[in-house]
Design a protein around this motif. Structure first.
Motif, mmCIF file in Angstrom:
data_model
loop_
_atom_site.group_PDB
_atom_site.id
_atom_site.type_symbol
_atom_site.label_atom_id
_atom_site.label_comp_id
_atom_site.label_asym_id
_atom_site.label_seq_id
_atom_site.Cartn_x
_atom_site.Cartn_y
_atom_site.Cartn_z
ATOM 1 N N GLU A 365 -45.160 -26.935 -17.905
ATOM 2 C CA GLU A 365 -44.970 -26.724 -19.347
ATOM 3 C C GLU A 365 -45.062 -28.031 -20.126
ATOM 4 O O GLU A 365 -45.548 -28.064 -21.258
ATOM 5 N N LEU A 400 -49.310 -18.584 -18.816
ATOM 6 C CA LEU A 400 -49.963 -19.844 -18.480
ATOM 7 C C LEU A 400 -51.481 -19.729 -18.614
ATOM 8 O O LEU A 400 -52.138 -20.639 -19.127
ATOM 9 N N LYS A 403 -52.392 -20.007 -22.171
ATOM 10 C CA LYS A 403 -52.204 -21.369 -22.672
ATOM 11 C C LYS A 403 -53.371 -22.261 -22.246
ATOM 12 O O LYS A 403 -53.890 -23.059 -23.044
#
Length: 425
Positions: A365, A400, A403
């Motif tokens: 992250e 994820l 992203k």
């Protein structure tokens, strides 16, 4: 049948030596035993020239000075020599042979002739027994006993430093490594170890060095290391931020890869003093550490700024081997500080082509900030590849994946040729 070597050191200026030689060493009992069990090498050091010759021979064979182990007042000397069995030692091997003093003059003081003869004979018998036991151990066939072929051993050795290969397989492996012209790394070698290596392998087989960064390497040590003219990679361990590293350019002119490894987190705010010393041939730069210290919580900040570097084309930042709790707490405090600090450093590499991060899955992250990656791509016009390698299996994660897609899209909008990857083991 192999026999131990007995070195007898004589000095005509010593009355004890003369008496010992005539009454004990040349007695029929001792001579008969030596003829059956030893190879005898007598040496007279009465004259300085002979002493100098002995010292030279001794250093060539054992890689240490003769008089550092024996003092002149100890004549007569009897020294036993046998082959070395590496597995019994805790230090790096610098010679194929080991020696042991069997008799010193202080053992003879106040003794009768018969007593001295018995002492000498017992010493010789004891060392012969040790020699025989040592030879029995040395006859042990590593390959046969472990069921490993030399091909398997060679394949294993590829992943070891030369130091570790010797520790694992003994110095017997060196002739095999030379025959196959395998390339190796040396780790913190001292001069005797370097001398031993030069007798066993070709200098060009050593292509990498690992050195303690905090240690002050002398000019003599570096000169010995420069004998390995094919050094292209160097790893410095726990290098202080104020340490001079540009001196290595003189000794290793073919060096193209520099790797800095730290046991703890590093402070990139004070890292410029190292980075600014890079010389033109450094093309690959690596940092392996436990993370980046957040300078928001430090009272000391460096006044030095980074200078632009135009030679580094590949940069690796590896924190994957250090899953520390402190790292997790640190990311909670300031999640973007790590990536931002690293990108400030990378931006100074004007011709960087590839950036490679190795991280743990818990740190993903912190590396998913689109804005920071956009800043990097805009600043580095030659950058082609950004790799995020996760030291764990990658499971399906829709958040994820989304992203990563957003980052890829944003970077493609800046430059179509850029490639952003994230992958696991």
């Amino acid at each position: 049948m192999r026999r131990p070597i007995l070195v007898y050191i004589h000095n005509d200026d010593s009355q004890v030596c003369n008496t010992f030689c005539k009454t004990v060493f040349c007695s029929s009992t001792i001579i008969d035993y030596l003829l059956d069990n030893y190879i005898v090498w007598p040496w007279d050091i009465t004259f300085q020239s002979n002493k100098n010759t002995l010292m030279k021979i001794w250093e060539e064979v054992f890689s240490i000075e003769f008089l550092s182990d024996f003092f002149t007042e100890e004549w007569p000397l009897m020294i036993g020599i046998m082959r070395r069995f590496e597995y019994k030692t805790d230090r790096l091997i610098t010679s194929d042979y080991q020696f042991q003093p069997l008799l010193k003059s202080d053992n003879l003081m106040g003794k009768q002739k018969s007593e001295v003869s018995e002492i000498v004979l017992n010493k010789l018998r004891l060392f012969k027994k040790q020699f025989d036991e040592n030879e029995q151990v040395l006859s042990f066939n590593f390959v046969e006993s472990n069921g490993l072929s030399w091909e398997v051993i060679l394949e294993t050795a590829k992943y070891l430093s030369l130091n570790d290969a010797i520790s694992a397989f003994s110095t017997n492996i060196l002739s095999l490594l030379q025959h196959h012209s395998m390339k190796f790394q040396l780790s913190n070698p001292d001069i005797p170890f370097i001398q031993m290596i030069l007798r066993k392998v070709k200098p060009e087989q050593i292509v990498s060095l690992q050195l303690d960064g905090f240690r002050l390497w002398s000019r003599i040590e570096l000169t010995f290391l420069s004998t390995f003219t094919n050094i292209i990679s160097m790893t410095l361990l726990n290098l202080p931020y104020d340490k001079e590293i540009n001196k290595y350019e003189k000794y290793f002119p073919n060096l193209t890869c520099l790797s800095l490894c730290y046991d703890n987190e590093i402070n990139l705010d004070t890292f410029s003093s190292i980075f600014n010393q890079f010389w033109d041939r450094i093309k690959r730069f690596e940092i392996r550490c436990a993370g980046v210290l957040c300078t928001h919580y430090t009272t000391y900040r460096s006044n030095k700024s980074y200078q632009v570097n135009s030679t580094v084309k590949y940069f690796l930042f590896d924190v994957g081997q250090f899953p520390l709790i402190s790292m997790s707490n640190y990311y909670e405090c300031n999640r973007l500080c790590c990536l931002k600090s690293i990108i400030i450093l990378i931006k100074q590499m004007a011709n960087i082509r590839c950036v490679h991060f190795i991280i743990n899955k818990y740190d993903i992250e912190a590396f998913m900030d689109i804005h920071e990656w956009e800043i990097l791509v805009q600043a580095c016009s030659q950058l082609k590849n950004i790799k995020l390698q996760i030291l764990d299996r990658m499971f399906q994660n829709d958040e994820l994946t989304q992203k990563v897609f957003e980052i890829q899209t944003a970077l493609h909008n800046i430059r179509q040729t850029i490639r952003f990857q994230i992958f696991g083991l």
